[in-house]
Design a protein around this motif. Sequence first.
Motif, PDB file in Angstrom:
ATOM      1  N   LYS A  45      -2.551   9.162   0.565  1.00  0.00           N
ATOM      2  CA  LYS A  45      -3.282   9.785   1.671  1.00  0.00           C
ATOM      3  C   LYS A  45      -4.031   8.679   2.426  1.00  0.00           C
ATOM      4  O   LYS A  45      -3.413   7.888   3.113  1.00  0.00           O
ATOM      5  CB  LYS A  45      -4.198  10.897   1.141  1.00  0.00           C
ATOM      6  CG  LYS A  45      -3.414  12.092   0.572  1.00  0.00           C
ATOM      7  CD  LYS A  45      -4.333  13.214   0.156  1.00  0.00           C
ATOM      8  CE  LYS A  45      -3.574  14.470  -0.230  1.00  0.00           C
ATOM      9  NZ  LYS A  45      -2.819  14.348  -1.482  1.00  0.00           N
ATOM     10  N   TRP A  46      -5.351   8.593   2.245  1.00  0.00           N
ATOM     11  CA  TRP A  46      -6.129   7.649   3.047  1.00  0.00           C
ATOM     12  C   TRP A  46      -6.114   6.209   2.524  1.00  0.00           C
ATOM     13  O   TRP A  46      -6.878   5.375   2.998  1.00  0.00           O
ATOM     14  CB  TRP A  46      -7.554   8.152   3.176  1.00  0.00           C
ATOM     15  CG  TRP A  46      -7.822   8.825   4.505  1.00  0.00           C
ATOM     16  CD1 TRP A  46      -7.019   8.837   5.601  1.00  0.00           C
ATOM     17  CD2 TRP A  46      -8.996   9.554   4.863  1.00  0.00           C
ATOM     18  NE1 TRP A  46      -7.608   9.542   6.618  1.00  0.00           N
ATOM     19  CE2 TRP A  46      -8.814   9.995   6.200  1.00  0.00           C
ATOM     20  CE3 TRP A  46     -10.157   9.901   4.192  1.00  0.00           C
ATOM     21  CZ2 TRP A  46      -9.779  10.746   6.877  1.00  0.00           C
ATOM     22  CZ3 TRP A  46     -11.116  10.647   4.865  1.00  0.00           C
ATOM     23  CH2 TRP A  46     -10.925  11.056   6.189  1.00  0.00           C
ATOM     24  N   LEU A  47      -5.230   5.898   1.572  1.00  0.00           N
ATOM     25  CA  LEU A  47      -4.957   4.495   1.256  1.00  0.00           C
ATOM     26  C   LEU A  47      -3.588   4.093   1.804  1.00  0.00           C
ATOM     27  O   LEU A  47      -3.137   2.971   1.595  1.00  0.00           O
ATOM     28  CB  LEU A  47      -5.049   4.237  -0.248  1.00  0.00           C
ATOM     29  CG  LEU A  47      -6.460   4.349  -0.840  1.00  0.00           C
ATOM     30  CD1 LEU A  47      -6.428   4.130  -2.353  1.00  0.00           C
ATOM     31  CD2 LEU A  47      -7.423   3.356  -0.189  1.00  0.00           C
ATOM     32  N   PHE A  48      -2.925   5.046   2.486  1.00  0.00           N
ATOM     33  CA  PHE A  48      -1.730   4.783   3.295  1.00  0.00           C
ATOM     34  C   PHE A  48      -0.572   4.185   2.498  1.00  0.00           C
ATOM     35  O   PHE A  48       0.081   3.240   2.935  1.00  0.00           O
ATOM     36  CB  PHE A  48      -2.094   3.892   4.486  1.00  0.00           C
ATOM     37  CG  PHE A  48      -3.228   4.445   5.313  1.00  0.00           C
ATOM     38  CD1 PHE A  48      -2.994   5.454   6.236  1.00  0.00           C
ATOM     39  CD2 PHE A  48      -4.524   3.998   5.130  1.00  0.00           C
ATOM     40  CE1 PHE A  48      -4.043   5.991   6.981  1.00  0.00           C
ATOM     41  CE2 PHE A  48      -5.570   4.521   5.872  1.00  0.00           C
ATOM     42  CZ  PHE A  48      -5.342   5.525   6.810  1.00  0.00           C
ATOM     43  N   VAL A  85       3.541  -2.866   5.442  1.00  0.00           N
ATOM     44  CA  VAL A  85       3.793  -3.749   4.303  1.00  0.00           C
ATOM     45  C   VAL A  85       4.069  -2.926   3.051  1.00  0.00           C
ATOM     46  O   VAL A  85       4.922  -3.305   2.222  1.00  0.00           O
ATOM     47  CB  VAL A  85       2.608  -4.732   4.094  1.00  0.00           C
ATOM     48  CG1 VAL A  85       1.342  -4.011   3.669  1.00  0.00           C
ATOM     49  CG2 VAL A  85       2.973  -5.798   3.062  1.00  0.00           C
ATOM     50  N   ALA A  86       3.404  -1.768   2.899  1.00  0.00           N
ATOM     51  CA  ALA A  86       3.652  -0.922   1.733  1.00  0.00           C
ATOM     52  C   ALA A  86       5.060  -0.366   1.755  1.00  0.00           C
ATOM     53  O   ALA A  86       5.737  -0.301   0.718  1.00  0.00           O
ATOM     54  CB  ALA A  86       2.631   0.212   1.684  1.00  0.00           C
ATOM     55  N   ALA A  87       5.536   0.033   2.933  1.00  0.00           N
ATOM     56  CA  ALA A  87       6.894   0.571   3.033  1.00  0.00           C
ATOM     57  C   ALA A  87       7.931  -0.489   2.662  1.00  0.00           C
ATOM     58  O   ALA A  87       8.910  -0.214   1.959  1.00  0.00           O
ATOM     59  CB  ALA A  87       7.141   1.088   4.450  1.00  0.00           C
ATOM     60  N   ARG A  88       7.700  -1.722   3.120  1.00  0.00           N
ATOM     61  CA  ARG A  88       8.647  -2.799   2.799  1.00  0.00           C
ATOM     62  C   ARG A  88       8.611  -3.135   1.313  1.00  0.00           C
ATOM     63  O   ARG A  88       9.653  -3.345   0.682  1.00  0.00           O
ATOM     64  CB  ARG A  88       8.317  -4.029   3.632  1.00  0.00           C
ATOM     65  CG  ARG A  88       8.592  -3.850   5.137  1.00  0.00           C
ATOM     66  CD  ARG A  88       8.117  -5.059   5.924  1.00  0.00           C
ATOM     67  NE  ARG A  88       8.822  -6.272   5.546  1.00  0.00           N
ATOM     68  CZ  ARG A  88       8.475  -7.489   5.949  1.00  0.00           C
ATOM     69  NH1 ARG A  88       7.417  -7.647   6.741  1.00  0.00           N
ATOM     70  NH2 ARG A  88       9.169  -8.542   5.577  1.00  0.00           N
ATOM     71  N   LEU A  89       7.412  -3.172   0.737  1.00  0.00           N
ATOM     72  CA  LEU A  89       7.299  -3.504  -0.678  1.00  0.00           C
ATOM     73  C   LEU A  89       7.844  -2.383  -1.566  1.00  0.00           C
ATOM     74  O   LEU A  89       8.328  -2.651  -2.675  1.00  0.00           O
ATOM     75  CB  LEU A  89       5.841  -3.800  -1.031  1.00  0.00           C
ATOM     76  CG  LEU A  89       5.320  -5.143  -0.509  1.00  0.00           C
ATOM     77  CD1 LEU A  89       3.812  -5.259  -0.693  1.00  0.00           C
ATOM     78  CD2 LEU A  89       6.031  -6.312  -1.200  1.00  0.00           C
ATOM     79  N   ALA A  90       7.772  -1.143  -1.087  1.00  0.00           N
ATOM     80  CA  ALA A  90       8.357  -0.039  -1.864  1.00  0.00           C
ATOM     81  C   ALA A  90       9.865  -0.225  -2.000  1.00  0.00           C
ATOM     82  O   ALA A  90      10.446   0.064  -3.056  1.00  0.00           O
ATOM     83  CB  ALA A  90       8.042   1.295  -1.192  1.00  0.00           C
ATOM     84  N   GLY A  91      10.499  -0.709  -0.947  1.00  0.00           N
ATOM     85  CA  GLY A  91      11.923  -1.001  -1.029  1.00  0.00           C
ATOM     86  C   GLY A  91      12.214  -2.127  -2.009  1.00  0.00           C
ATOM     87  O   GLY A  91      13.188  -2.069  -2.766  1.00  0.00           O
ATOM     88  N   LEU A  92      11.362  -3.136  -2.004  1.00  0.00           N
ATOM     89  CA  LEU A  92      11.527  -4.246  -2.945  1.00  0.00           C
ATOM     90  C   LEU A  92      11.306  -3.769  -4.376  1.00  0.00           C
ATOM     91  O   LEU A  92      12.018  -4.181  -5.302  1.00  0.00           O
ATOM     92  CB  LEU A  92      10.554  -5.370  -2.592  1.00  0.00           C
ATOM     93  CG  LEU A  92      10.753  -6.711  -3.302  1.00  0.00           C
ATOM     94  CD1 LEU A  92      12.098  -7.329  -2.919  1.00  0.00           C
ATOM     95  CD2 LEU A  92       9.616  -7.666  -2.961  1.00  0.00           C
ATOM     96  N   ASN A  93      10.328  -2.876  -4.550  1.00  0.00           N
ATOM     97  CA  ASN A  93      10.112  -2.294  -5.880  1.00  0.00           C
ATOM     98  C   ASN A  93      11.364  -1.602  -6.396  1.00  0.00           C
ATOM     99  O   ASN A  93      11.724  -1.713  -7.572  1.00  0.00           O
ATOM    100  CB  ASN A  93       8.967  -1.266  -5.827  1.00  0.00           C
ATOM    101  CG  ASN A  93       7.602  -1.916  -5.918  1.00  0.00           C
ATOM    102  OD1 ASN A  93       7.469  -3.072  -6.315  1.00  0.00           O
ATOM    103  ND2 ASN A  93       6.576  -1.170  -5.548  1.00  0.00           N
ATOM    104  N   ALA A  94      12.018  -0.854  -5.508  1.00  0.00           N
ATOM    105  CA  ALA A  94      13.235  -0.150  -5.915  1.00  0.00           C
ATOM    106  C   ALA A  94      14.327  -1.140  -6.309  1.00  0.00           C
ATOM    107  O   ALA A  94      15.091  -0.903  -7.246  1.00  0.00           O
ATOM    108  CB  ALA A  94      13.714   0.750  -4.782  1.00  0.00           C
ATOM    109  N   GLU A  95      14.383  -2.256  -5.594  1.00  0.00           N
ATOM    110  CA  GLU A  95      15.402  -3.264  -5.895  1.00  0.00           C
ATOM    111  C   GLU A  95      15.219  -3.838  -7.295  1.00  0.00           C
ATOM    112  O   GLU A  95      16.189  -4.027  -8.040  1.00  0.00           O
ATOM    113  CB  GLU A  95      15.345  -4.385  -4.847  1.00  0.00           C
ATOM    114  CG  GLU A  95      16.354  -5.486  -5.056  1.00  0.00           C
ATOM    115  CD  GLU A  95      16.249  -6.589  -4.003  1.00  0.00           C
ATOM    116  OE1 GLU A  95      16.747  -7.703  -4.261  1.00  0.00           O
ATOM    117  OE2 GLU A  95      15.656  -6.337  -2.930  1.00  0.00           O
TER     118      GLU A  95
END
Length: 383
Positions: A231-234, A52-62
């Motif tokens: 790191k450990w918060l992924f 979910v973080a990886a997907r939201l990072a893309g949305l953040n960039a948008e």
Amino acid sequence: MTETSALNDKIPAHGMGDAAAFDLVSGWVRAHSAQLGRPEALAHMDPAPSAVAARLAGLNAEFNQNLLHPDLSPFAGEAERLVVKWLAPFFGMSAGHMCAGSTIANLAAIWCAREHGATRVVASADAHVSVPKCAHILGLPFESVAVTAVGRMDIGLLPDLKDAVLVLTAGTTGRGVIDDLGLAGRQRRQDGGPAWVHVDAAWAGPLLLTKYAGRLAGTEHADSVSVSAHKWLFQPKDSGLVLFKNPQAQQAISFGSSYLATPNVGVQGSRGAAGVALLGTLLAWGLEGLAERIEHLMILSEHLAERLAADPRTELKQMPETGVVNWRPANGNPEEIIAALGPVASRTDIAGEPWVRQVAANMHADLDAVWSRIDDVLTGHGG
């Protein structure tokens, strides 16, 4: 990278279009990036982020929100405030902000310490390189304290701490060792104690959200804490947290300007919406899900250490405190073993000698896959 050799040394005069450029560059990324989520990947403190973080990072960039200006980040600002409110109490802190990793977090904390009277930085010889770097940037003398045989700050060698910022490490980079965090509280009760105590919990800080929280007891007595969320918060890079005991402390590192609606806090000016991805992860997993993943990795490191200790071909340095395992071959060249292991391991120096370093950061790691690679390499090198 061989594919880019087909490109000219100058920017192309005519573009190929978004779709073609994306296909081309994304292909290079996929083919030539470290696969941090592979079952055998156990080398560094760099896990694959939550889905979910990886997907939201893309949305953040948008949407490209900017935390410098509240009107450009109405939700992103609220997301950051919420995750800080959720996480800070686990560390005994009450306020803070996100930033681009723990180097920036350490810089903000030590800067704040300087503004509150600290004139020197004292840390262990195994402290992260960012600590002496921050001291240098801030024009403060740096004093290194030798470590014990297990890699912990030797408190018997501490200098006079009056007017110093004492930096304690919760999970050293090379060995994952935790300094005596109880020192924070004991020093606070002494005359001539430090002006400030900072805990660099970049790696092991999230253990405070798990059944291993007791290993970081004493953190709550610090003035500030840094955590690497990537790191450990992924979380995706770059994502860090700097937390403060006193909610007013950040005012010392806040600056206003005629073009700002609110004062700019910390080292960075413009910065992205890292809190959005962290919020998504905490909502997706909950405290229980996050703790389960970290606890699984701690157990994985312990089981790996037990296998290494039982194998006559390997020498285990010590049992892991925070998911970091150090070992070397009983016979043979450690450098050759490290090179042959590839993504399964990395390298660190202990007392000037090379040791294999493996870090349980990858939540997709499989112990049998990791061990299979170690066994193959040792066998191939005559172990």
